[in-house]
Design an enzyme around this catalytic site. Structure first.
Site, PDB file in Angstrom:
ATOM      1  N   GLN A  63       0.812  -1.225   0.000  1.00 22.31           N
ATOM      2  CA  GLN A  63       0.000   0.000   0.000  1.00 22.31           C
ATOM      3  C   GLN A  63       0.844   1.273   0.000  1.00 22.31           C
ATOM      4  O   GLN A  63       0.448   2.290   0.557  1.00 22.31           O
ATOM      5  CB  GLN A  63      -1.003   0.005   1.157  1.00 22.31           C
ATOM      6  CG  GLN A  63      -2.061  -1.075   0.971  1.00 22.31           C
ATOM      7  CD  GLN A  63      -3.242  -0.957   1.904  1.00 22.31           C
ATOM      8  OE1 GLN A  63      -3.112  -0.466   3.013  1.00 22.31           O
ATOM      9  NE2 GLN A  63      -4.394  -1.436   1.455  1.00 22.31           N
ATOM     10  N   LYS A 106       3.722   6.180   8.987  1.00 26.56           N
ATOM     11  CA  LYS A 106       3.144   5.467  10.126  1.00 26.56           C
ATOM     12  C   LYS A 106       4.016   5.641  11.378  1.00 26.56           C
ATOM     13  O   LYS A 106       3.501   5.865  12.480  1.00 26.56           O
ATOM     14  CB  LYS A 106       3.012   3.978   9.760  1.00 26.56           C
ATOM     15  CG  LYS A 106       2.196   3.188  10.752  1.00 26.56           C
ATOM     16  CD  LYS A 106       1.898   1.792  10.218  1.00 26.56           C
ATOM     17  CE  LYS A 106       0.965   1.048  11.159  1.00 26.56           C
ATOM     18  NZ  LYS A 106       0.606  -0.272  10.661  1.00 26.56           N
ATOM     19  N   MET A 146     -25.968  14.290 -20.927  1.00 27.04           N
ATOM     20  CA  MET A 146     -25.174  15.319 -21.597  1.00 27.04           C
ATOM     21  C   MET A 146     -24.339  14.727 -22.725  1.00 27.04           C
ATOM     22  O   MET A 146     -24.182  15.341 -23.786  1.00 27.04           O
ATOM     23  CB  MET A 146     -24.280  16.051 -20.580  1.00 27.04           C
ATOM     24  CG  MET A 146     -23.554  17.238 -21.160  1.00 27.04           C
ATOM     25  SD  MET A 146     -24.688  18.436 -21.907  1.00 27.04           S
ATOM     26  CE  MET A 146     -24.888  19.606 -20.561  1.00 27.04           C
TER      27      MET A 146
HETATM   28  C1  LIG Z   1     -16.368  11.171 -13.427  1.00 26.57           C
HETATM   29  C2  LIG Z   1     -16.858  11.602 -14.761  1.00 26.57           C
HETATM   30  N1  LIG Z   1     -16.893  10.716 -15.778  1.00 26.57           N
HETATM   31  C3  LIG Z   1     -17.361  11.105 -16.999  1.00 26.57           C
HETATM   32  C4  LIG Z   1     -17.786  12.370 -17.210  1.00 26.57           C
HETATM   33  C5  LIG Z   1     -18.285  12.816 -18.599  1.00 26.57           C
HETATM   34  N2  LIG Z   1     -19.706  13.211 -18.512  1.00 26.57           N
HETATM   35  C6  LIG Z   1     -20.104  14.480 -18.399  1.00 26.57           C
HETATM   36  S1  LIG Z   1     -21.740  14.653 -18.284  1.00 26.57           S
HETATM   37  C7  LIG Z   1     -21.974  12.996 -18.420  1.00 26.57           C
HETATM   38  C8  LIG Z   1     -23.344  12.391 -18.403  1.00 26.57           C
HETATM   39  C9  LIG Z   1     -24.011  12.561 -17.077  1.00 26.57           C
HETATM   40  O1  LIG Z   1     -25.156  11.731 -17.066  1.00 26.57           O
HETATM   41  P1  LIG Z   1     -26.166  11.794 -15.867  1.00 26.57           P
HETATM   42  O2  LIG Z   1     -25.453  11.718 -14.573  1.00 26.57           O
HETATM   43  O3  LIG Z   1     -27.231  10.783 -16.078  1.00 26.57           O
HETATM   44  O4  LIG Z   1     -26.739  13.274 -15.963  1.00 26.57           O
HETATM   45  P2  LIG Z   1     -27.559  13.971 -17.164  1.00 26.57           P
HETATM   46  O5  LIG Z   1     -26.567  14.532 -18.113  1.00 26.57           O
HETATM   47  O6  LIG Z   1     -28.409  12.911 -17.810  1.00 26.57           O
HETATM   48  O7  LIG Z   1     -28.352  15.015 -16.492  1.00 26.57           O
HETATM   49  C10 LIG Z   1     -20.752  12.322 -18.566  1.00 26.57           C
HETATM   50  C11 LIG Z   1     -20.591  10.877 -18.720  1.00 26.57           C
HETATM   51  C12 LIG Z   1     -17.697  13.260 -16.121  1.00 26.57           C
HETATM   52  N3  LIG Z   1     -18.049  14.546 -16.236  1.00 26.57           N
HETATM   53  N4  LIG Z   1     -17.265  12.848 -14.904  1.00 26.57           N
END
Ligand SMILES: Cc1ncc(C[n+]2csc(CCOP(=O)(O)OP(=O)(O)O)c2C)c(N)n1
Length: 615
Positions: free
Chosen positions: A149, A198, A510
């Site tokens: 770790q 530690k 999105m």
């Molecule tokens: C940790 C992380 N992984 C990937 C992304 C890329 N990303 C931006 S918005 C999105 C979709 C988000 O989907 P959801 O949570 O269902 O929200 P919605 O857009 O449908 O409101 C993704 C995958 C990100 N911003 N953060």
């Protein structure tokens, strides 16, 4: 003790959010205390208490165990919240820091515990939030041996911290903690990691709290602009015919909303906000324009492109705000009020930088700015607004369909805009920015710079500890909520309530929207199944509600507010809706994709949404 150089990006005044009690420290009495022999673990906790810490979020493991073992001695002063994933600890520390205006603390063990913190550390770095992350490290004799770790977490976090420390002796712990707090909160705030071996936690040393101020040669967090530059700014403001003020996160963090109101009262200049600056200026003020940038209001972006002066306050011209830099605000002279000199002229050339704390600089400007009549400019912006307002989805009659805009707009009405809203990242985040009208400072907590899915639930948990009496709503997508949903059980264990609104569209919305606009409608890896969120809440011993029609929204919100524990509401919204307007990445700021005149019919449903099966 080794230390990475302090980033030159950070300088100037400590942020302060008004009306939040600063925790008292016991340092007043400390000069009377005699030095005692303490273990490194005891020195660690006593130092945190002296710094005013009363709650921290963490997860134990081998290297940090000596510290946890000493914790019961301090249980009256220090409350430890056992999160379900260290990412949650870092986000919770950030939520706490943002809501309280103080410093948040996260604790983790070495190796995987420490690396799990990194997303939260990067999030705090990009949004300039002061958090301290304390990590256990393998024994000093094992450093560099790939011990069990062992991860070089000071190396890993070098680019995502304002500063970090590796402490190998108990006698260095107090000074490292003192410096960590000073650096985290002074100038442009940010995260600091204190990695402690530690053996440093186990061995003993003399301890007496030293309450003298920290002095770090070469670190100059306080800066002030020259009087001649302030004079030039005033002349530019008086000469402008089409000026706009930008309210950024710096306005919120510096507690400068009152001064900005005064500045606007005197100058009549309209105010556009960044996402993180939304609560810096009341949305219902007649001079408030709304949000700028990629999903900003169309009229705001157009007005920016036409303006002859931008007074940018505590913002950093992020690419989500500017669009194409070559064509950005071509006619505008730019005054940039910013406490980090590294942000000035980084992306956008400015005519006049004023380096310093936004609040202090506004204090210097307000007495000297004079009233100017701006009717022509203001009515021109109103004209730009006209058509956009007509096709705004919230004004559409209830046709039985549930749009996210309805949910958020109704939530705003029912909470009278007074709740602390903590959003995740995606379409729902932008709809929140558009449809929850923020009239009160610092009531929106959202991941701006890093755009971290999974942020909302743990950050709301942190905010809950900072603000025990405030109403708190999480607004999350079905995707992001699933990333950190395990923190529901932390809320159960801590007997804390937040309300959760899942804007459930069955997609990583999105990304799906980008696929719709820019990738030929090929919805690759974005249809998403979810657990039954009502049953999930119930499995945690909490309450879940499902809403499928607009007419049911108010009743569900009312019930959630009444129920004394955390409530999860699964809002089944239109799957194919998109956030409008949208400036495609890198396009000119006024080249926006607009909402179609009629509300979109769902043209393709996610096949795995209802059934959980991809068939
Ligand atoms: C940790 C992380 N992984 C990937 C992304 C890329 N990303 C931006 S918005 C999105 C979709 C988000 O989907 P959801 O949570 O269902 O929200 P919605 O857009 O449908 O409101 C993704 C995958 C990100 N911003 N953060």
């Amino acid at each position: 003790m080794t230390a990475s150089p302090i980033s030159s990006q950070h300088a100037a005044q400590p942020a302060a959010i008004p009306n939040k009690p600063q925790p008292s420290t016991s340092s007043e009495s400390s000069s009377l205390e005699l030095s005692r022999v303490c273990t490194g673990s005891e020195i660690l906790w006593e130092s945190l208490i002296h710094e005013g810490v009363s709650v921290m979020f963490g997860y134990p493991g081998g290297a940090i165990m000596p510290a946890y073992d000493a914790l019961p001695q301090y249980e009256k002063q220090l409350h430890h919240v056992l999160v379900r994933h260290e990412q949650g600890a870092a986000h919770a520390a950030e939520g706490y820091a943002r809501a309280s205006g103080t410093v948040g603390v996260a604790v983790a063990t070495s190796g995987p515990g420490a690396t799990n913190l990194t997303t939260g550390i990067a999030n705090a770095m990009l949004d300039s939030i002061p958090i301290i992350c304390i990590t256990g490290q393998v024994g000093s004799s094992l450093l560099g041996s790939d011990a069990f770790q062992e991860v070089d977490i000071t190396g890993v976090t070098l680019p995502i911290t304002k500063h970090n420390f590796l402490v190998t002796r108990p006698e260095d712990i107090m000074q490292a903690i003192k410096e960590a707090f000073y650096i985290a909160k002074s100038g442009r705030p940010g995260p600091v990691v204190v990695d402690i071996t530690k053996d440093a936690l186990q061995k003993s040393a003399n301890f007496k709290w030293d309450d003298s101020p920290v002095k770090l040669p070469g670190y100059r967090p306080e800066r002030r602009p020259l009087p001649s530059d302030l004079q030039r700014a005033i002349e530019m403001i008086h000469a402008a015919k089409k000026p706009i003020i930008f309210a950024g996160h710096g306005v919120v963090r510096a507690g400068a909303t009152g001064l900005l109101l005064e500045f606007v009262r005197k100058t009549e200049i309209p105010v556009a906000a960044t996402l993180l600056g939304l609560t810096g200026f009341p949305a219902s003020h007649p001079r408030a324009l709304g949000m700028m940038g990629m999903h900003g209001e169309a009229w705001v972006n157009k007005a920016i492109q036409e303006s002859d002066l931008i007074v940018a306050l505590g913002m950093r011209f992020d690419d989500r705000v500017t669009g194409n830099l070559k064509t950005y605000a071509p006619k505008a002279k730019k005054i940039h009020v910013e406490l980090d000199p590294a942000e000035v002229n980084k992306l956008v050339h400015v005519d006049l930088p004023l380096i310093g704390d936004v609040r202090e600089i506004l204090q210097m400007l307000v007495p000297h700015v004079e009233y100017r009549e701006r009717n022509e400019w203001i009515s021109h912006i109103d004209e730009l607004k006209g058509k956009s307002a007509v096709i705004d989805i919230k004004h559409m009659p209830d046709n039985g369909k549930l749009f996210a805009a309805h949910v958020i707009h109704d939530l705003w009405r029912l909470t009278e805009g007074k709740a602390i809203v903590v959003t995740d990242v995606g379409q729902h985040q932008m709809w929140e920015a558009q449809y929850y009208r923020h009239d009160f400072p610092n009531k929106l907590i959202t991941s701006g710079g890093l755009g971290t899915m999974g942020f909302a639930l743990p950050a709301a948990m942190g905010a809950r500890f900072a603000c025990p009496d405030e109403e708190i709503w999480v607004i999350a997508g079905d995707g992001g909520f699933q990333m950190t949903q395990a923190e529901l059980q932390t809320l159960v264990q801590e007997n804390k309530k937040v309300n959760v609104a899942i804007i459930n569209n069955g997609y990583l919305g999105m990304v799906r929207q980008w696929q719709q606009f820019f990738y030929g409608g090929r919805y690759v890896a974005t249809p998403m199944s979810s657990p039954d969120f009502v049953k999930l809440a119930e499995a945690h011993g909490l309450s879940g509600l499902r809403v499928t029609k607009r007419s049911e929204v108010a009743e569900a919100v009312r019930r959630a507010r009444e129920i004394p524990h955390t409530v999860v509401i699964d809002f089944r919204v239109e799957q194919m809706d998109a956030v409008y307007p949208m400036v495609p990445a890198g396009a000119d700021l006024d080249a926006m994709i607009r909402r179609p005149e009629a509300a979109p019919e769902p043209d393709q449903r996610n096949p795995i949404y209802e059934t959980g099966k991809d068939d």
